[in-house]
Structures are given as structure tokens and as C-alpha cells.
Design a protein around this motif. Structure first.
Motif, PDB file in Angstrom:
ATOM      1  N   ASP A 154      -8.933  -3.207   7.801  1.00 56.48           N
ATOM      2  CA  ASP A 154      -7.767  -3.598   7.008  1.00 56.48           C
ATOM      3  C   ASP A 154      -6.534  -3.558   7.909  1.00 56.48           C
ATOM      4  OD1 ASP A 154      -7.401  -3.770   3.701  1.00 56.48           O
ATOM      5  OD2 ASP A 154      -5.533  -3.392   4.808  1.00 56.48           O
ATOM      6  N   GLU A 214     -15.520  -0.534  -2.059  1.00 52.14           N
ATOM      7  CA  GLU A 214     -16.756  -1.261  -1.767  1.00 52.14           C
ATOM      8  C   GLU A 214     -17.449  -0.686  -0.526  1.00 52.14           C
ATOM      9  OE1 GLU A 214     -13.822  -2.810  -2.566  1.00 52.14           O
ATOM     10  OE2 GLU A 214     -14.484  -3.308  -4.610  1.00 52.14           O
ATOM     11  N   CYS A 217     -10.679  -4.166   3.476  1.00 53.01           N
ATOM     12  CA  CYS A 217     -11.359  -3.175   2.609  1.00 53.01           C
ATOM     13  C   CYS A 217     -10.418  -2.436   1.679  1.00 53.01           C
ATOM     14  CB  CYS A 217     -12.112  -2.181   3.469  1.00 53.01           C
ATOM     15  SG  CYS A 217     -11.032  -1.216   4.570  1.00 53.01           S
ATOM     16  N   TRP A 268       0.814  -1.224   0.000  1.00 50.20           N
ATOM     17  CA  TRP A 268       0.000   0.000   0.000  1.00 50.20           C
ATOM     18  C   TRP A 268       0.845   1.270   0.000  1.00 50.20           C
ATOM     19  CZ3 TRP A 268      -4.573   0.418  -1.797  1.00 50.20           C
ATOM     20  CH2 TRP A 268      -5.453  -0.664  -1.735  1.00 50.20           C
TER      21      TRP A 268
HETATM   22  C1  LIG Z   1      -5.919  -7.785  -2.667  1.00 47.61           C
HETATM   23  S1  LIG Z   1      -6.262  -6.523  -1.520  1.00 47.61           S
HETATM   24  C2  LIG Z   1      -7.999  -6.222  -1.833  1.00 47.61           C
HETATM   25  C3  LIG Z   1      -8.452  -4.904  -1.339  1.00 47.61           C
HETATM   26  C4  LIG Z   1      -9.911  -4.586  -1.642  1.00 47.61           C
HETATM   27  N1  LIG Z   1     -10.802  -5.462  -0.904  1.00 47.61           N
HETATM   28  C5  LIG Z   1     -10.171  -4.690  -3.124  1.00 47.61           C
HETATM   29  O1  LIG Z   1     -10.885  -5.602  -3.553  1.00 47.61           O
HETATM   30  O2  LIG Z   1      -9.643  -3.853  -3.871  1.00 47.61           O
HETATM   31  C6  LIG Z   1      -6.310  -7.421   0.016  1.00 47.61           C
HETATM   32  C7  LIG Z   1      -6.535  -6.507   1.215  1.00 47.61           C
HETATM   33  O3  LIG Z   1      -6.585  -7.304   2.406  1.00 47.61           O
HETATM   34  C8  LIG Z   1      -5.838  -6.646   3.403  1.00 47.61           C
HETATM   35  N2  LIG Z   1      -5.375  -7.650   4.352  1.00 47.61           N
HETATM   36  C9  LIG Z   1      -4.509  -8.652   4.133  1.00 47.61           C
HETATM   37  N3  LIG Z   1      -4.276  -9.354   5.254  1.00 47.61           N
HETATM   38  C10 LIG Z   1      -5.051  -8.782   6.216  1.00 47.61           C
HETATM   39  C11 LIG Z   1      -5.260  -9.059   7.587  1.00 47.61           C
HETATM   40  N4  LIG Z   1      -4.628 -10.051   8.228  1.00 47.61           N
HETATM   41  N5  LIG Z   1      -6.113  -8.293   8.269  1.00 47.61           N
HETATM   42  C12 LIG Z   1      -6.754  -7.254   7.651  1.00 47.61           C
HETATM   43  N6  LIG Z   1      -6.597  -6.953   6.347  1.00 47.61           N
HETATM   44  C13 LIG Z   1      -5.752  -7.704   5.647  1.00 47.61           C
HETATM   45  C14 LIG Z   1      -4.697  -5.965   2.639  1.00 47.61           C
HETATM   46  O4  LIG Z   1      -4.078  -4.914   3.338  1.00 47.61           O
HETATM   47  C15 LIG Z   1      -5.406  -5.518   1.383  1.00 47.61           C
HETATM   48  O5  LIG Z   1      -5.926  -4.213   1.531  1.00 47.61           O
END
Ligand SMILES: C[S@@+](CC[C@H](N)C(=O)[O-])C[C@H]1O[C@@H](n2cnc3c(N)ncnc32)[C@H](O)[C@@H]1O
Length: 220
Positions: free
Chosen positions: A68, A53, A48, A14
Motif C-alpha cells: 500500500d 484481506e 491492501c 488513512w
Molecule cells: C479504497 S482503499 C481499499 C483498501 C482495501 N483494499 C479494502 O478493500 O478495504 C484503496 C487502497 O489503495 C491504496 N492505494 C491507492 N493508490 C495506491 C498506490 N499508487 N500504490 C499503492 N497503494 C495505493 C490506498 O492507500 C488504499 O489503502
């Protein structure tokens, strides 16, 4: 897999080159379709990212929690929400979804391509446990495919479709794999779908996303 999907990994994503593209996306079309017939209530968007979304839901009257693990993603999301005039309808929570307890249940729990550093189906079990009686679980994830099924391998890189790489198998699931874990005494499965799509815009030309979509309603 050549790295862990831990906080450091997501913070770097990010803060890195891909953040601009990942943060500019339109809300997921599966969400738009699946949620269209639901009355607004409370919603959790688990993982998120930059909030597309969560903001879309807030604009339709949902009271949203966007969770997130990456601070930079939440900062971007909060900025976008303010720009759309829905800052008051979304609470942004810095949380590790593999251990977090929201302390409440939601009318809608949705997650799009999130894969914490834990087995993917166990993460979906956690998401399901956060759904209130009568509420909806909507999972949009990376579809697990055989590495040679269509020429897309799982090479351990991780573009989430935001750059063209296929996600690793460990971050993927199938519709059958997800629905098998939903106890039919407790859940009605409304949608169990595997599909491909070419997203508009920021993902760039030639990117095909392989999606798994499961929507289920928890009985009262
Ligand atoms: C591939 S991105 C998708 C983001 C968004 N939902 C989209 O569809 O564009 C995956 C997201 O999950 C978050 N994420 C990954 N592991 C996580 C965790 N253990 N707890 C919270 N968020 C997490 C990441 O920081 C990232 O923003």
C-alpha cells in the motif's frame, strides 16, 4: 475528479475521520468466494489498506505480501495481523503500485478497490503482470456505471462505499473492459461478474456497493 489519487490523498484518508471505519472492515466476500478452492501459495494484496484481506489469506496458509502507498494503513494492518497471530505470514510493503516492481511473481494477485493515480485498466495490466504461470488474478473493483443509471452519480467525491459516495468514473471499470485486456492465449477467465451488495457493519445503512469482479488463471 477534484483531486489526484496520490500518496498525499491516501495518507490523509488513512489519517482522517474515515480511517477507523475503513480499517475495521471484514474481508471482502468476493475474495472469500473466489479463493475458497485455491491451494495456498504466495499472494499479493495490491492496495491492501488496513489488511483485512491479507490477514484472511494468511490465516488460511497463504504467504502474503500486502502493499500500500499509505504508511498509516500499513501500520494499522501490521497491528491487526499481530493481534490475529499471523504477523510472521505477512510482509507489509510501502509501495506505489503505479511504478513498483515486486521483483517476483505470485500464485495469487488480488486487489480490492485500489485505484492508483493512473488509468484503472493500466493498473490492472500491471497487477496481471505480477501473476506467476498457473497463478490467479483476482480483481475486485468499483463498477463503472452511467451517472444517471440508478440515481448514483459520480460526483468526484470518494467514499469507496465507506461513507456512501460513489467513486468517480476514472476509478471504475467494467467486467468486459477488464477481460478484454487479458490475452486468451495466456489467460482463462473464470469469473467476470458485475453485482451490487449492501455490506454489513461499518459501511453504514443504505450503502450499496457496485462491484466488478474478474478472476482469471494464467496458463502455465
Ligand atoms: C479504497 S482503499 C481499499 C483498501 C482495501 N483494499 C479494502 O478493500 O478495504 C484503496 C487502497 O489503495 C491504496 N492505494 C491507492 N493508490 C495506491 C498506490 N499508487 N500504490 C499503492 N497503494 C495505493 C490506498 O492507500 C488504499 O489503502
Amino acid at each position: 475528479m477534484t483531486h489526484a489519487f496520490d500518496r498525499q490523498y491516501w495518507d490523509e484518508i488513512w489519517q482522517g475521520d474515515r480511517a477507523l471505519a475503513m480499517g475495521a472492515g471484514a474481508p471482502n466476500p468476493h475474495l472469500l468466494r473466489e479463493v475458497a478452492d485455491l491451494p495456498p501459495g504466495t499472494a499479493l494484496d495490491a492496495g491492501c489498506g488496513a489488511g483485512a484481506e491479507a490477514i484472511w489469506l494468511a490465516e488460511r496458509g497463504w504467504r502474503v505480501t500486502g502493499a500500500d502507498i499509505a504508511t498509516a494503513a500499513l501500520d494499522r494492518a501490521a497491528e491487526r495481523a499481530a493481534g490475529r497471530g499471523v504477523a510472521g505470514q505477512v510482509e507489509w510493503v510501502l509501495a506505489d503500485l503505479s511504478v513498483w516492481d515486486p521483483g517476483t511473481r505470485f500464485d495469487l494477485v488480488t486487489t480490492h478497490y485500489a485505484h492508483p493515480a493512473m488509468p484503472q485498466l493500466e493498473f490492472y495490466d500491471r497487477a496481471a503482470s505480477w501473476v506467476a504461470p498457473g497463478g490467479t488474478l483476482l480483481i475486485v473493483g468499483h463498477l463503472h456505471q452511467a451517472a444517471d443509471s440508478d440515481g448514483h452519480g459520480h460526483d468526484g467525491s470518494h467514499g469507496h462505499g465507506h461513507g456512501g459516495d460513489a467513486p468517480p468514473a476514472a476509478a471504475s471499470a467494467t467486467a468486459a473492459g477488464i477481460t478484454r485486456r487479458l490475452d486468451r492465449a495466456e489467460w482463462d477467465v473464470v469469473t467476470a461478474q458485475e453485482s451490487r451488495r449492501v455490506p454489513d457493519g461499518h459501511d453504514g445503512p443504505g450503502v450499496t456497493l457496485h462491484d466488478v469482479v474478474v478472476r482469471a488463471t494464467r496458463r502455465r
